[in-house]
Structure formats: structure tokens, C-alpha cells
Design an enzyme around this catalytic site. Sequence first.
Site, mmCIF file in Angstrom:
data_model
loop_
_atom_site.group_PDB
_atom_site.id
_atom_site.type_symbol
_atom_site.label_atom_id
_atom_site.label_comp_id
_atom_site.label_asym_id
_atom_site.label_seq_id
_atom_site.Cartn_x
_atom_site.Cartn_y
_atom_site.Cartn_z
ATOM 1 N N SER A 75 -5.221 -13.319 29.776
ATOM 2 C CA SER A 75 -6.438 -13.367 30.579
ATOM 3 C C SER A 75 -7.321 -12.181 30.209
ATOM 4 O O SER A 75 -6.881 -11.274 29.500
ATOM 5 C CB SER A 75 -6.039 -13.312 32.054
ATOM 6 O OG SER A 75 -7.154 -13.411 32.892
ATOM 7 N N LYS A 76 -8.549 -12.159 30.636
ATOM 8 C CA LYS A 76 -9.407 -10.990 30.434
ATOM 9 C C LYS A 76 -10.594 -11.096 31.377
ATOM 10 O O LYS A 76 -11.008 -12.203 31.739
ATOM 11 C CB LYS A 76 -9.916 -10.943 28.986
ATOM 12 C CG LYS A 76 -10.392 -9.578 28.558
ATOM 13 C CD LYS A 76 -9.241 -8.687 28.155
ATOM 14 C CE LYS A 76 -9.690 -7.304 27.756
ATOM 15 N NZ LYS A 76 -8.595 -6.549 27.132
#
Length: 476
Positions: A106-107
Site C-alpha cells: 500500500s502507499k
Amino acid sequence: MTQAKEPSFRDSVDLMFNRAVALMDLPPGLEEKIRVCNATYTVRFGVRLRGQIHTFTGYRSVHSEHMEPVKGGIRYSLAVNQDEVEALAALMTYKCALVEAPFGGSKGGLCIDPRDWDEHELERITRRFAYELAKRDLINPSQNVPAPDMGTGEREMAWIADQYRRMNTTDINSRACVTGKPVNAGGIQGRTEATGRGVQYALQEYFRHGEDIKAAGLSGTLDGKRVIVQGLGNVGYHAAKFLSEEDGCKITAIIERDGGLLDENGLDVEDVHNWIVKHGGVDGYPSGRFIREGAKYLEHDCDILIPAALEGVINLSNAERIKAPLIIEAANGPVTAGADEVLREKGIVIIPDMYANAGGVTVSYFEWVKNLSHIRFGRMGRRQEEARHQLIVDELEALSADKELGWTLSPSFKKRYLRGAGELELVRSGLDDTMRAAYGSMREVWHARGDVKDLRTAAYLVAIGKVATSYRALGL
Ligand code: NAD
């Protein structure tokens, strides 16, 4: 920064992925399932500051949920956009798989220049952003766990953790909702230095293998190697500091956003860092040759180049002129797909980002485990370990006294041997072990397969293989 004829960051990551997947034998459809980004959430929210409402745009992208929670930093920068966040989320998936951190990728990012706001204002903006993400489970100890990235650090993580706790007052694991917190707010020793420390461990491991050193046309050890670092922020500062103070490297150039400094005799990292903290850049630093167009120093002669600032800095406009025989990607995506090809043809060895900067997520993993177990590493065993070592020392000293063998234990040996491992020693040991093991898995593919010519492709092959195994186990 990236040339117009080059693909976007996201496309660049996909191109590298495709190059590796072409060498694999994945079931039809699985390749696309792994490559695509599952979802990206965009939020626009207003905060009343300085007498008016300011609207901010933020993102949280989830690339792959083959393991949960998903994990990845939150970046504060005006350059943040959906393409960048998705590229970085994809890299997180592969990075976690490569170093066997049990997370999906994720980011997140917020379009903001943190230097435009004072601390109190940043806290209000961060808490509001955290609220928007937490209420959609995009911050959650069992589903999505952010960490620091460019423009954020311990302070922002502490605000996020506190905001989540206020919204989930009965969640006993609330501290595990984010990593990279200060030690007094549920963090872990060694997290701040972790990514730079990981870069050091990666280079140490590289230099344990004669064949690999030769592949870059280098020889010997790290001692005396000339190193150029771009970006003296969290990652670049720690990497440069440890390499110069502990491994005998010479930091011959430092490139920051306002220019570059060059000194063939080596720059004093601590001193330059203090100067940047005080003056906001390297301009005016009393020693070294300063140039305004700092990126030119990327092309300067050196043994090891460490881009540790941002993506796309080595691209088709300068790749041909890069002289470093060894590049270690401390930043995410500093080399574009086009430049990667040029550098490979020139015989330059690249230690890829998904491995090189994995120290951060590795120690984040330790912090998350610490938060869930509610106990500091080393608390149970340290004194027991010391007591057992004391037994041996006492016995040896008794032997040397009785039999007059003419030897004694040196005070420095005793001091080091008798000290049981605390949290910092255990974290560093776990990180070193992780970096060695992951390098071994990449290296094996690099050398064993004739069709794999570089470490990046090898890293992708290992990572994609692991993600594919997880998906197969899930029945997808
Ligand atoms: P940071 O904000 O602490 O430091 C970035 C540094 O780069 C700053 O000193 C900044 O002034 C400098 N910089 C910005 N633009 C520049 C330019 N054009 N030229 C030269 N220098 C420039 O960020 P960080 O956390 O050190 O992250 C750096 C890179 O490492 C990013 O790509 C990030 O995604 C990656 N990374 C960070 C972590 C982490 O734990 N912080 C983990 C993995 C990867």
C-alpha cells in the site's frame, strides 16, 4: 524530472515487472492479478487555517491484499499524485514479499509542502487526513498500517496513532495502526535509522561476494570506496553516516535540493547534516565545491552512487553519462525503466530499490509485532543471557587462576561478552539477517539462471514467485 518520452513512474514499474514475468511460467490471468493495483482512494478535505478554509488532496492506494494488513508509507510532497502513489504501492507489495514481511502493498500521499506550514498547522492537517483514512479502514492495525516516507517522520506517525486511538478507544491494539512512531509513543529502537542501516547492510552483504564485486568492476572491501549520495534526509543521512563512520567509505559528494557539494577527500556527513538542518540546504557550506545544479554530481566519477531522494533522477537524459560502476537505489524508483536498460548495457550493477530500502519496512514489521505483543524485545531474556555468560566468564577466570596458564580475559572482551542484547541490538540483528537472506535469494537467481542478467529482474522473480504462491494458496 522524467523526460517526456519516458513512461510514467507507474508504467516504469510495470515495464520492469513485465520483463521479469516474461521469464516465469504463471497460470493465465494470475500475472495481471498480481500487477494491477486493487484500489486507490482519493480524498479532498478542508481545514480552517489562517482565517480561511484550505482544501488538501490525499491518496491511499492498496496494490495487493494477498496478505493483510497492507503496508506502506505516507508521503508529504507537492509532487504526490495517483500515478506515483500506485507505483509506490506496487513496489511495497514486491518489497514485502522479497524480505518476507507478512504484508500486502500500500502507499499514501498528501499534496502538501510541509515547509509551508508550522507544526501546529501540520498537526491539524495530519489528524484530519488520518481521520479520513481511518474511518474507511485505510488506517487499521489488522488491515492497513502506514509508516513514514518522504516529508513525514516520527512526529506525524505519533499524531496518526493518537488520532486512531481517539476514534477506537477500546481497541487494545490501536498502537499497531501505524509504524515509525517515537519510542515513547509505542515505537521501536532503531526504526528511524532502519532504512539507511539497511542500505549499509545491503552493501556489506554485496561486498562479501567476490564474484559480485567483480561484476561491477570493483575490488576489495567497502573501506576507502568513494560514495556519492543524493538526498541527505532520513535515508541518505543514515546510510552516509554509517558507511563513512563504520565501513571507511569516503562521501565525496552530497546532492541536495538546492545544489551539490563535492570534496574528493571526503565530506563530514554529520557536519553537512547539521548545516542543512540550520540553513535549509547545502548552499554556503564552508568546504567542498558547491554547484547550483547538484544533479550534475550524479554523473561524477565514484565507486558507489546512492540516490536517496526521489524517483526518476537517473533517466534517459543523463543515464549515458553515469560513471558509477555500482548504484544502490536507496530511494524508490530513482532509475527509470529506460535508464535501467542503458545502465545495464554499460555494465553498471544496480542493487534495486525493492531490496535496497527494505530496511524500513523490515523494522516496521518488528514494531508492529512489538505493538501486538505489548512487550519490548529483549525484556524477558536479557538478564538471563547475561547470567549465563557470567557463569562462563567466572569458570574461565577460575581456570586461568588455578592452573596458571598465563592467560586472562581482556576487560574489553568481558564487557562486550557480558552485555545481553537489548532491543536495539535485537532489531539490528533481525535487520541484518533479513538483508542477508533476501540478498541470497536474489543472488541465487541472478547467478543460477542464464536468462537473468541483473539483480532487479532477479528481485522481481523472487518477489512475484512469493506473491503467486500466496494467491494460489488463497485459491485464486
Ligand atoms: P526525507 O524527506 O527524509 O529526505 C529526502 C531528502 O531528499 C531531503 O533531504 C530533501 O531535501 C532531499 N531532496 C528532495 N528533492 C531533492 C532533489 N531534487 N535533489 C536532491 N535532493 C532532494 O525522505 P526519506 O524518508 O529519506 O525518503 C527518501 C527516499 O527513500 C524516498 O524515495 C522514499 O520513498 C524512500 N524510502 C524511505 C523510507 C523511510 O523509512 N523513510 C523507506 C523506504 C524508502
